[in-house]
Design an enzyme around this catalytic site. Structure first.
Site: not given
Ligand code: ADP
Length: 407
Positions: A247, A390, A98
């Protein structure tokens, strides 16, 4: 065919070995043979390895953080001891990585070459905590498995067809020409969830308007039309968009100028604040983990309540804006740590979307749904909870690329 997938982040690395039968040409069927996680961040100078295969879990703590040494140790568990699933590393046909940032050059899974590696290195300034780790993973494999072909699968690729009007920032045009534009991230996860949704609905993905909500530590939404992302909340970096664990997501850019000028903070200080000290953690001053926020909120902690309410506020606003970009919605999809596990987040979000005709079935929502429609019968759009995969999606992408070579 055996495919090793490496998914390297800033402080951890997940690895999985998959088996795909060679005779199946229409669609790959994945079997996970072995999986492992390396945690680099727990203790200075020490790596923590956890390996799972053959139904058992083995843990080790090598007294080093040297990537080559730790990866060597990790991959040895493929062939030795209770976790062994291979006779030798030579059985590994391909390694898939990835790669977080592929810029605008890389819109498809790509064979790793010197040229690709130097492009990933050049893009490191746009993804400083990820691209260098992805590159190190490739270099380690080159040393340990020099004969094995490697493939880079980019997290930005699924967003590469976002129309220019949505990709461009309203800055002087010269900055767009220099590559300052919306790239979007979590593309492998958004694409996987979109494909799964189409399968569950038994409809072609091309005919669907979807909003996928990847809500993990990092979080982003994608508006998916004709099988492509046409808008997304993350932008030039993975900092834009939703309020996340630590974040901040989108804030007034004037705040950054203020912090620079009035508080005399350095760019590195501000980087730290926006990426590591903001979001749920920033508002609650307690934790960036949604589980802690929900628990404390239930105990009556006001700041946890404020953090939760603000998270939902930003999420709902962003979902509505993605629906506006699409012009319609067939399904809303929840995935990743928060999206898959937090029934409270899903309920609070969907309740606020009632005005758009989106209605959740509360009972189904509470029943730990997986790959399931949890919308009320009379909802305008279906609502799915899909566990993201993923690593499996990367293995599929490698398999598809390998099929093209062998045809
Ligand atoms: P990453 O972005 O690191 O891949 P994940 O997708 O694994 O993260 O999501 C991790 C986050 O998921 C945790 O920080 C936590 O906030 C959240 N999470 C996990 N389980 C639950 C749960 N049962 N309820 C609420 N949040 C959860």
């Amino acid at each position: 065919m055996k495919i090793l997938v490496l998914n390297a982040g800033s402080s951890s690395q997940k690895s999985c070995l998959y088996y795909i039968p060679d005779d199946d040409r229409s669609e790959s069927i994945l079997t996970e043979l072995w999986s492992a996680t390396v945690d680099w961040g727990q203790q200075q100078g020490v790596a923590h390895i956890q390996v799972e295969s053959n139904g058992i879990v083995v843990e080790e703590t090598p007294q080093t953080q040297d990537r080559l040494e730790v990866m060597n140790r990790l991959l040895t568990t493929l062939c030795e001891g209770d976790t062994a699933v291979l006779e030798s590393w030579e059985e590994i046909d391909y390694v898939g990585h990835r790669v977080v940032h592929g810029g605008d050059q890389y819109q498809q899974p790509t064979w790793v070459t010197d040229e690709v590696q130097s492009a990933i290195a050049q893009l490191a300034s746009l993804a400083p905590s990820h691209n260098p780790a992805n590159l190190q993973g490739m270099e380690v494999i080159e040393q340990l498995l020099p004969q094995t072909w490697q493939v880079a699968v980019f997290d930005t690729a699924f967003h590469s067809q976002i129309p220019q009007k949505a990709a461009i920032y309203p800055l002087p045009y010269q900055y767009y020409e220099k590559g300052i534009r919306r790239y979007g991230f979590h593309g492998i996860s958004h694409q996987y969830c979109a494909e799964q949704t189409a399968k569950l609905l038994k409809q072609p993905l091309q005919d669907l308007n979807l909003v996928t909500c990847h809500l993990g530590n990092g979080a982003s939404l994608a508006a998916i039309q004709n099988g492509h992302s046409i808008d997304t909340t993350m932008g030039f970096t993975p900092l834009e968009g939703l309020m996340m664990g630590t974040r901040c997501g989108s804030i007034d850019p004037g705040i950054i100028l203020h912090l620079l000028r009035e508080e005399q903070l350095s760019p590195d200080d501000i980087d730290q604040i926006l990426n590591k000290q903001a979001g749920l953690l920033g508002i609650s001053d307690m934790s960036g983990d949604m589980r802690d926020i929900v628990t404390e909120r239930e105990k009556g902690n006001d700041r946890a309540k404020l953090a939760f309410d603000s998270y939902i506020h930003h999420l709902v606003k962003a979902i509505a804006s993605m629906i506006a970009s699409l012009g319609d919605i067939d399904a809303l999809v929840f995935t990743a740590g928060v999206g898959e596990n937090s029934m409270i987040v899903r309920q609070a979000t969907c309740d606020r979307l009632n005005f758009l005709g989106i209605k959740i079935n509360s009972e189904k929502n509470q029943n730990f749904p997986r790959n399931e429609d949890i919308a009320a019968i009379d909802s305008k759009a279906r609502i799915f909870v899909i566990p993201t995969n993923e690593d499996g999606a990367i293995a599929q992408a490698v398999w598809q690329l390998a099929q093209k070579v062998h045809q």
